[in-house]
Design a protein around this motif. Structure first.
Motif, PDB file in Angstrom:
ATOM      1  N   GLN A 116      41.486  50.363  37.039  1.00 38.93           N
ATOM      2  CA  GLN A 116      41.435  48.919  36.803  1.00 38.93           C
ATOM      3  C   GLN A 116      41.565  48.203  38.136  1.00 38.93           C
ATOM      4  O   GLN A 116      42.529  48.425  38.877  1.00 38.93           O
ATOM      5  CB  GLN A 116      42.573  48.481  35.872  1.00 38.93           C
TER       6      GLN A 116
ATOM      7  N   THR B 219      41.959  44.813  40.520  1.00 41.17           N
ATOM      8  CA  THR B 219      42.445  43.428  40.560  1.00 41.17           C
ATOM      9  C   THR B 219      42.229  42.882  41.968  1.00 41.17           C
ATOM     10  O   THR B 219      42.287  43.631  42.950  1.00 41.17           O
ATOM     11  CB  THR B 219      43.935  43.327  40.203  1.00 41.17           C
TER      12      THR B 219
ATOM     13  N   THR C  45      49.580  52.053  41.031  1.00 44.37           N
ATOM     14  CA  THR C  45      48.678  51.076  41.636  1.00 44.37           C
ATOM     15  C   THR C  45      48.633  51.265  43.139  1.00 44.37           C
ATOM     16  O   THR C  45      49.670  51.324  43.804  1.00 44.37           O
ATOM     17  CB  THR C  45      49.113  49.633  41.327  1.00 44.37           C
TER      18      THR C  45
ATOM     19  N   GLU D 246      32.307  45.390  39.337  1.00 42.52           N
ATOM     20  CA  GLU D 246      33.635  45.598  38.746  1.00 42.52           C
ATOM     21  C   GLU D 246      33.594  46.575  37.576  1.00 42.52           C
ATOM     22  O   GLU D 246      34.464  47.440  37.442  1.00 42.52           O
ATOM     23  CB  GLU D 246      34.209  44.253  38.287  1.00 42.52           C
ATOM     24  N   TYR D 247      32.591  46.451  36.728  1.00 38.25           N
ATOM     25  CA  TYR D 247      32.485  47.344  35.565  1.00 38.25           C
ATOM     26  C   TYR D 247      32.372  48.798  36.016  1.00 38.25           C
ATOM     27  O   TYR D 247      33.028  49.687  35.463  1.00 38.25           O
ATOM     28  CB  TYR D 247      31.278  46.955  34.711  1.00 38.25           C
TER      29      TYR D 247
ATOM     30  N   ASN E 185      35.739  50.039  37.402  1.00 36.85           N
ATOM     31  CA  ASN E 185      36.702  50.298  36.331  1.00 36.85           C
ATOM     32  C   ASN E 185      36.404  51.594  35.582  1.00 36.85           C
ATOM     33  O   ASN E 185      37.300  52.190  34.977  1.00 36.85           O
ATOM     34  CB  ASN E 185      36.719  49.129  35.350  1.00 36.85           C
TER      35      ASN E 185
END
Length: 336
Positions: free
Chosen positions: A2, A4, A39, A65-66, A69
């Motif tokens: 993920q 950010t 993280t 981004e997809y 991820n």
């Protein structure tokens, strides 16, 4: 994983000036990559010289981004290759690559320097940078921050006078970074005098495109010459052989730790000195640089020391240059 993204505006303790620009704030992008409850964090600063903004980096990363991820992190090198294939800028790749390395180390429960088979018992200390200012202000900065090793930014009409005056106030070793501002004639005229004043080396004295100039001075200059703007990416390392004594690698410019490790290996194979420099990053970026310390001859990782307020914890640099590595694995970064 993920991903950010967060923009920070880092305020500097002093106006920072080099031969081509000045600024009081540094825009920076911090990327987080989360997997299995861990993280990793990476950072890349904006840079007007290379036409890079935080907004442009965010746009690049959001466009894939997809895919990020859904990427299965086997190792940071494969992730870096995936990012290169997507055509991202090296600055955006750097932030993601640093985050991937930090995450990978945290998942493997080892600091990066150990994953790379190195020991942190011996390492070069960082210089502390004194930006261009009035001579009185530059003296004030040296007195305010006693340090054993300074990088002095030059490229003024009174460069020699500056060094002579600073030398009256400290016995520290000096490094000179002229940021492309000198001519070959100036360099050869100043170098012998600067050497007598305790200067260790010159960083990028001539314009990066002045290849003939570097050919003319490399064997005549009494001080080592380190490439900065002349050594941006991996292919530049071999081009610098014979023109420079060593290279200064910037993670943001080359695209992160993955290419930096290859650049270090290549430079050493060519018998060149290796330095890694910073771009006024916070402790996020500095902690990544610190993982490379056992492999370096010189380092410039004072970015977080130049800030009024840091945004993360990780590697700490004590007075005098001692580095305290965090107990957290990877690069050891935690956002504050």
């Amino acid at each position: 994983m993920q991903v950010t993204l967060k923009k920070y505006v880092l305020e500097l303790k002093h106006t920072f000036s080099i031969s081509r620009e000045s600024h009081d704030f540094q825009d920076s992008l911090v990327v987080g990559l989360t997997l299995n409850g861990k993280t990793g964090y990476g950072e890349a600063t904006a840079n007007p010289y290379y036409k890079i903004t935080v907004a442009s980096m965010m746009e690049e990363i959001k466009s894939i981004e997809y895919e990020i991820n859904n990427f299965e992190l086997g190792n940071p090198e494969d992730f870096h290759a995936f990012l290169k294939e997507r055509g991202l800028s090296n600055f955006a790749i750097c932030a993601l690559d640093l985050a991937a390395h930090d995450l990978y180390g945290k998942l493997k429960e080892k600091p990066l320097y150990k994953l790379w088979g190195t020991s942190n018992k011996n390492y070069p200390i960082t210089n502390y940078t004194i930006g261009i200012d009035t001579i009185d202000k530059m003296v004030e900065k040296v007195i305010e921050k006693p340090w054993p090793l300074y990088k002095i930014k030059l490229g003024t009409n009174n460069d020699l006078e500056i060094i002579k005056e600073l030398r009256k106030h400290t016995n520290a070793t000096f490094r000179i970074d002229a940021n492309n501002a000198w001519t070959p004639e100036q360099t050869l005229e100043l170098a012998p005098q600067l050497k007598k004043l305790g200067v260790e080396f010159l960083e990028q004295p001539l314009h990066a495109e002045n290849i003939e100039g570097y050919k003319a001075i490399i064997d005549k200059c009494p001080l080592p010459i380190i490439a900065d703007e002349s050594c941006i990416v991996e292919d530049d390392v071999e081009k610098c052989a014979g023109l420079f004594t060593g290279i200064n690698i910037k993670l943001t410019k080359c695209g992160g730790l993955t290419p930096a490790l290859r650049m270090i290996k290549k430079a050493k194979s060519l018998n060149m000195k290796v330095m890694v420099g910073c771009m006024t990053e916070s402790t996020v970026g500095i902690s990544a640089i610190a993982q490379l310390l056992p492999q370096l001859d010189y380092v410039d990782m004072d970015g977080a020391m130049l800030l009024k307020h840091d945004i993360a914890s990780g590697v700490k640099i004590l007075e005098g240059g001692e580095v305290v590595f965090p107990s957290i694995n990877g690069s050891g970064v935690t956002l504050l």
